[in-house]
Design a protein around this motif. Structure first.
Motif, PDB file in Angstrom:
ATOM      1  N   ALA A 206      93.701  89.906  12.157  1.00  9.67           N
ATOM      2  CA  ALA A 206      92.967  88.689  11.808  1.00  9.67           C
ATOM      3  C   ALA A 206      93.656  87.981  10.652  1.00  9.67           C
ATOM      4  O   ALA A 206      94.265  88.619   9.790  1.00  9.67           O
ATOM      5  CB  ALA A 206      91.537  89.051  11.418  1.00  9.67           C
ATOM      6  N   ARG A 207      93.574  86.626  10.653  1.00  8.86           N
ATOM      7  CA  ARG A 207      94.127  85.838   9.538  1.00  8.86           C
ATOM      8  C   ARG A 207      93.002  85.307   8.649  1.00  8.86           C
ATOM      9  O   ARG A 207      93.110  85.314   7.445  1.00  8.86           O
ATOM     10  CB  ARG A 207      94.929  84.657  10.096  1.00  8.86           C
ATOM     11  CG  ARG A 207      95.408  83.702   9.005  1.00  8.86           C
ATOM     12  CD  ARG A 207      96.565  82.825   9.455  1.00  8.86           C
ATOM     13  NE  ARG A 207      96.324  82.122  10.703  1.00  8.86           N
ATOM     14  CZ  ARG A 207      97.291  81.735  11.536  1.00  8.86           C
ATOM     15  NH1 ARG A 207      98.550  81.999  11.264  1.00  8.86           N
ATOM     16  NH2 ARG A 207      97.007  81.085  12.642  1.00  8.86           N
ATOM     17  N   GLN A 208      91.910  84.861   9.285  1.00  4.44           N
ATOM     18  CA  GLN A 208      90.810  84.284   8.507  1.00  4.44           C
ATOM     19  C   GLN A 208      89.487  84.544   9.213  1.00  4.44           C
ATOM     20  O   GLN A 208      89.428  84.543  10.457  1.00  4.44           O
ATOM     21  CB  GLN A 208      91.022  82.774   8.346  1.00  4.44           C
ATOM     22  CG  GLN A 208      90.134  82.167   7.281  1.00  4.44           C
ATOM     23  CD  GLN A 208      90.444  80.696   7.062  1.00  4.44           C
ATOM     24  OE1 GLN A 208      90.263  79.882   7.962  1.00  4.44           O
ATOM     25  NE2 GLN A 208      90.897  80.356   5.867  1.00  4.44           N
ATOM     26  N   VAL A 209      88.425  84.775   8.425  1.00  5.35           N
ATOM     27  CA  VAL A 209      87.112  85.108   8.989  1.00  5.35           C
ATOM     28  C   VAL A 209      86.037  84.299   8.263  1.00  5.35           C
ATOM     29  O   VAL A 209      86.078  84.163   7.031  1.00  5.35           O
ATOM     30  CB  VAL A 209      86.805  86.620   8.813  1.00  5.35           C
ATOM     31  CG1 VAL A 209      85.466  86.977   9.455  1.00  5.35           C
ATOM     32  CG2 VAL A 209      87.926  87.477   9.408  1.00  5.35           C
ATOM     33  N   PHE A 210      85.087  83.780   9.038  1.00  4.92           N
ATOM     34  CA  PHE A 210      83.907  83.112   8.482  1.00  4.92           C
ATOM     35  C   PHE A 210      82.686  83.798   9.085  1.00  4.92           C
ATOM     36  O   PHE A 210      82.599  83.960  10.298  1.00  4.92           O
ATOM     37  CB  PHE A 210      83.923  81.624   8.858  1.00  4.92           C
ATOM     38  CG  PHE A 210      82.713  80.882   8.363  1.00  4.92           C
ATOM     39  CD1 PHE A 210      82.544  80.635   7.006  1.00  4.92           C
ATOM     40  CD2 PHE A 210      81.741  80.435   9.245  1.00  4.92           C
ATOM     41  CE1 PHE A 210      81.425  79.957   6.542  1.00  4.92           C
ATOM     42  CE2 PHE A 210      80.619  79.754   8.792  1.00  4.92           C
ATOM     43  CZ  PHE A 210      80.460  79.515   7.436  1.00  4.92           C
ATOM     44  N   PRO A 357      85.034  80.594   4.285  1.00  2.48           N
ATOM     45  CA  PRO A 357      85.961  81.422   5.060  1.00  2.48           C
ATOM     46  C   PRO A 357      86.812  82.287   4.125  1.00  2.48           C
ATOM     47  O   PRO A 357      87.116  81.869   3.009  1.00  2.48           O
ATOM     48  CB  PRO A 357      86.855  80.409   5.787  1.00  2.48           C
ATOM     49  CG  PRO A 357      86.199  79.090   5.614  1.00  2.48           C
ATOM     50  CD  PRO A 357      85.314  79.151   4.425  1.00  2.48           C
ATOM     51  N   VAL A 358      87.180  83.480   4.578  1.00  2.00           N
ATOM     52  CA  VAL A 358      88.008  84.386   3.763  1.00  2.00           C
ATOM     53  C   VAL A 358      89.311  84.668   4.505  1.00  2.00           C
ATOM     54  O   VAL A 358      89.304  85.051   5.685  1.00  2.00           O
ATOM     55  CB  VAL A 358      87.252  85.701   3.465  1.00  2.00           C
ATOM     56  CG1 VAL A 358      88.186  86.741   2.859  1.00  2.00           C
ATOM     57  CG2 VAL A 358      86.082  85.421   2.516  1.00  2.00           C
ATOM     58  N   THR A 359      90.424  84.463   3.818  1.00  4.05           N
ATOM     59  CA  THR A 359      91.747  84.724   4.388  1.00  4.05           C
ATOM     60  C   THR A 359      92.160  86.154   4.054  1.00  4.05           C
ATOM     61  O   THR A 359      91.900  86.645   2.962  1.00  4.05           O
ATOM     62  CB  THR A 359      92.769  83.727   3.803  1.00  4.05           C
ATOM     63  OG1 THR A 359      92.307  82.405   4.118  1.00  4.05           O
ATOM     64  CG2 THR A 359      94.148  83.923   4.411  1.00  4.05           C
ATOM     65  N   LEU A 360      92.801  86.823   5.033  1.00  2.00           N
ATOM     66  CA  LEU A 360      93.223  88.215   4.807  1.00  2.00           C
ATOM     67  C   LEU A 360      94.545  88.232   4.053  1.00  2.00           C
ATOM     68  O   LEU A 360      95.628  88.326   4.631  1.00  2.00           O
ATOM     69  CB  LEU A 360      93.323  88.979   6.139  1.00  2.00           C
ATOM     70  CG  LEU A 360      91.950  89.456   6.639  1.00  2.00           C
ATOM     71  CD1 LEU A 360      91.199  88.353   7.334  1.00  2.00           C
ATOM     72  CD2 LEU A 360      92.094  90.659   7.538  1.00  2.00           C
ATOM     73  N   GLU A 361      94.430  88.114   2.744  1.00  2.00           N
ATOM     74  CA  GLU A 361      95.596  88.135   1.860  1.00  2.00           C
ATOM     75  C   GLU A 361      95.216  88.921   0.625  1.00  2.00           C
ATOM     76  O   GLU A 361      94.061  89.349   0.487  1.00  2.00           O
ATOM     77  CB  GLU A 361      96.024  86.702   1.511  1.00  2.00           C
ATOM     78  CG  GLU A 361      94.910  85.926   0.830  1.00  2.00           C
ATOM     79  CD  GLU A 361      95.207  84.430   0.714  1.00  2.00           C
ATOM     80  OE1 GLU A 361      96.208  83.961   1.265  1.00  2.00           O
ATOM     81  OE2 GLU A 361      94.407  83.737   0.083  1.00  2.00           O
ATOM     82  N   GLY A 362      96.172  89.115  -0.287  1.00  2.00           N
ATOM     83  CA  GLY A 362      95.878  89.897  -1.492  1.00  2.00           C
ATOM     84  C   GLY A 362      95.486  91.311  -1.098  1.00  2.00           C
ATOM     85  O   GLY A 362      96.185  91.965  -0.321  1.00  2.00           O
TER      86      GLY A 362
END
Ligand SMILES: NC(=O)c1ccc[n+]([C@@H]2O[C@H](COP(=O)([O-])OP(=O)(O)OC[C@H]3O[C@@H](n4cnc5c(N)ncnc54)[C@H](O)[C@@H]3O)[C@@H](O)[C@H]2O)c1
Length: 370
Positions: A206-210, A357-362
């Motif tokens: 996944a790249r981004q989730v809302f 939305p939350v991006t899967l980074e960090g």
């Protein structure tokens, strides 16, 4: 490791899924793949039930450490409640023993990442209990996604619903799942971590989730969650997960929309369940509904499974795990796969909390994802 000898297996946690593991081990004992060496559970009734299912463990214990310390135990299955997994995984790694750990790996994401890193650093064979991947219907959808015949997958809808797994709703059921400190989360983490694994397996990380979550039944974990997911591959999808008061029901439904087909799959986790179904709709044709027994038989032929009395797909997962260890090969689904599924779920919780939305980074970045 053991070559052609049966693998000496220990089981920690002999409750609901532990007893299914024990039954699978019993079948693998009959197959000559494993020896049921030792099992542990604080409950005597639970460990006796598991021992009956496994055709008799050589020794039974209250404490899981005794299983790990048993010299005859070459590999460990951890099927105790989620909050106990970390210490048992670390104890197995310290003892240099390969393992299979049930999902979710831990109640909170930072611990999942630590466990992942420790397992990777150990180099030991380790599998996670994402048994859905061994279901012939998910396998069929996976072949449609990778085969290319239907064009690129564009989007999906995944719905997973089941009864609330807690003693107040299902008399006799254990109740740790409605307690946040023990379970970490509700329908999304405890149940739909399977779905998060399946969509990550099929469509990539996944790249981004809302997401939104609710607790209709008033426990401190959610019993309904809806998430919109964008994958690194560009595929977009929605996930709805529900724990409700419909006792006895447990169903997963996945619809995948390709450039040149719509696919609908429904699955339950008992072999031959009446809910099972697959439909493939290509352009200008009548929908194809493959004959399910033949489809399952073809999948099992590919895996070399000849038994006719398998009733839970977990047997296939345990069999592949034991074979990976005996061949000194990595196992699948791996702790890396689990990290991807957990990161998707954690992003959904953070999104529900923040409203954005939350991006899967960090700290949510997945190794290998761009
Ligand atoms: N992969 C799947 O499809 C699947 C299905 C069900 C459960 N699970 C997971 O498996 C784990 C267990 O779930 P369950 O439904 O069997 O729970 P359960 O409550 O039915 O059983 C848990 C058992 O573990 C025992 N136990 C508690 N602490 C222990 C410890 N420290 N050492 C050893 N045993 C201990 C309990 O006495 C009980 O018998 C959970 O993480 C759950 O999420 C996975």
């Amino acid at each position: 490791m053991t070559g052609n000898r049966p693998l000496g297996v220990g089981l920690i946690g002999c409750g609901t899924i532990g007893q299914v593991h024990a039954a699978s081990l019993g079948q693998l004992v009959e197959d000559g793949e494993v020896r049921a060496v030792a099992a542990a559970d604080p409950s005597e009734a639970a460990r006796n039930a598991a021992s009956r299912n496994a055709l008799g463990f050589e020794s039974l214990h209250e404490d899981g450490r005794a299983v790990i310390d048993d010299a005859g135990v070459e590999a460990v299955v951890i099927a105790s409640p989620t909050a106990t997994h970390r210490d048992l995984v670390y104890a197995a790694l310290d003892a240099g023993k390969p393992l299979l750990c049930e999902k979710p790996l831990a109640p909170v994401f930072p611990v999942v990442r630590e466990m992942h890193d420790a397992v990777v650093a150990s180099g030991l064979t380790a599998q996670v209990g994402f048994h859905s991947r061994f279901h012939y219907l998910f396998d069929a959808v996976q072949h449609l996604v990778t085969g290319g015949e239907l064009g690129a997958p564009m989007g999906y809808v995944l719905r997973e619903d089941q009864f609330w797994p807690t003693g107040e709703i299902v008399p006799g059921h254990s109740s740790w799942r409605s307690n946040r400190s023990q379970a970490g989360g509700g329908a999304l983490l405890e149940h739909t971590i399977h779905g998060a694994d399946v969509v990550s397996w099929l469509f990539g990380p996944a790249r981004q989730v809302f997401a939104r979550t609710r607790s209709q039944f008033g426990y401190d974990v959610e019993d309904i969650a809806a998430a919109t997911v964008e994958h690194e591959s560009g595929v977009v999808g929605t996930i709805l997960t529900v724990f409700n008061g419909v006792r006895g029901r447990e169903e997963r439904r996945l619809e995948v929309f390709f450039e040149r087909a719509a696919v609908e799959m429904t699955a339950d986790f008992v072999v031959g369940a009446r809910e099972d179904g697959l439909m493939i709709q290509r352009p200008d044709e009548e929908a194809e509904r493959p004959e399910l027994d033949s489809l399952r038989a073809a999948h099992w032929d590919r895996l070399g499974v000849t038994r006719k009395d398998v009733w839970f797909y977990l047997y296939l997962a345990a069999r592949e795990w034991a074979r990976s260890i005996r061949a000194a090969q990595p196992a699948s689904p791996s702790f890396g796969d689990a990290l991807a599924a957990h990161a998707l779920v954690e992003a959904a919780y953070r999104s529900a909390e923040s409203g954005a939305p939350v991006t899967l980074e960090g700290d949510l970045a997945i190794p290998g994802a761009s």
